[in-house]
Scaffold this motif. Sequence first.
Motif, PDB file in Angstrom:
ATOM      1  N   ALA A  97      98.017  -1.031 -39.861  1.00 18.48           N
ATOM      2  CA  ALA A  97      98.743  -1.872 -39.543  1.00 18.48           C
ATOM      3  C   ALA A  97      98.184  -3.261 -39.696  1.00 18.48           C
ATOM      4  CB  ALA A  97      99.026  -1.718 -38.337  1.00 18.48           C
ATOM      5  N   ASP A  98      98.723  -4.402 -39.595  1.00 19.60           N
ATOM      6  CA  ASP A  98      97.754  -6.366 -39.659  1.00 19.60           C
ATOM      7  C   ASP A  98      96.187  -6.308 -38.691  1.00 19.60           C
ATOM      8  OD1 ASP A  98      99.470  -5.946 -37.518  1.00 19.60           O
ATOM      9  OD2 ASP A  98     100.730  -7.625 -37.325  1.00 19.60           O
ATOM     10  N   GLY A  99      96.302  -5.336 -37.907  1.00 20.12           N
ATOM     11  CA  GLY A  99      94.995  -5.588 -37.526  1.00 20.12           C
ATOM     12  C   GLY A  99      93.625  -5.277 -37.468  1.00 20.12           C
ATOM     13  N   VAL A 100      92.802  -4.985 -36.042  1.00 18.12           N
ATOM     14  CA  VAL A 100      91.347  -4.688 -36.449  1.00 18.12           C
ATOM     15  C   VAL A 100      91.578  -3.316 -35.185  1.00 18.12           C
ATOM     16  CG1 VAL A 100      88.702  -5.052 -35.345  1.00 18.12           C
ATOM     17  CG2 VAL A 100      90.654  -6.635 -36.300  1.00 18.12           C
ATOM     18  N   ALA A 101      90.731  -2.191 -35.843  1.00 19.88           N
ATOM     19  CA  ALA A 101      91.007  -0.909 -34.774  1.00 19.88           C
ATOM     20  C   ALA A 101      89.088  -0.997 -34.457  1.00 19.88           C
ATOM     21  CB  ALA A 101      91.346  -0.179 -35.695  1.00 19.88           C
ATOM     22  N   MET A 102      88.639  -0.798 -33.442  1.00 15.46           N
ATOM     23  CA  MET A 102      87.927  -0.316 -32.532  1.00 15.46           C
ATOM     24  C   MET A 102      88.268   0.395 -31.909  1.00 15.46           C
ATOM     25  SD  MET A 102      85.753  -3.558 -33.235  1.00 15.46           S
ATOM     26  CE  MET A 102      84.778  -3.444 -32.264  1.00 15.46           C
ATOM     27  N   ILE A 103      87.009   1.438 -32.335  1.00 12.46           N
ATOM     28  CA  ILE A 103      87.160   3.068 -32.509  1.00 12.46           C
ATOM     29  C   ILE A 103      86.068   3.299 -30.971  1.00 12.46           C
ATOM     30  CG2 ILE A 103      87.775   4.980 -32.724  1.00 12.46           C
ATOM     31  CD1 ILE A 103      88.626   3.588 -35.463  1.00 12.46           C
TER      32      ILE A 103
END
Length: 159
Positions: A97-103
């Motif tokens: 998607a168009d964001g940032v993933a913090m996992i």
Amino acid sequence: MTFATNAPEETARAGALLARVLQAGDVVALAGDLGAGKTHLVQGVATGLGVSGSVTSPTFNLLVVHQGRLPLYHFDLYRLERASELEDIGFYDMLDADGVAMIEWGDRFPEALPDDHLLVLISREGDDRRRFEVQPTGPRSGDLAAAWVTALRDEVQTR
């Protein structure tokens, strides 16, 4: 690349500095024991991205989406048992998607992570001291790691 923080507020500040250099599509996998500081780092990223409202660990939701300068897809994989469950929570869709993933607990299913992601290993070195080992896995995450470490160094030098 490594650095350390001496208080939860410093960990959050490190996250805010990371937010300055994040771009849409970046994936940051966090690993560390319970209480290591993963959520504090994400809270700092959220602040740096201009997210309003509180950010807590999405342990029971597995994914919480926060709106800021970029959408923040905050995952917590602690309760998942199998990689096949990632599909059920829209994991792969959010990574694209168009964001940032913090996992949080991003080391649980390394095969599910994109080839180019930033792995941050967090370890406790006392009550409040945390050690961060930053491991890029590709060209974009390498640039991201270098920019983050530079921002951290600049922050320390201006104090």
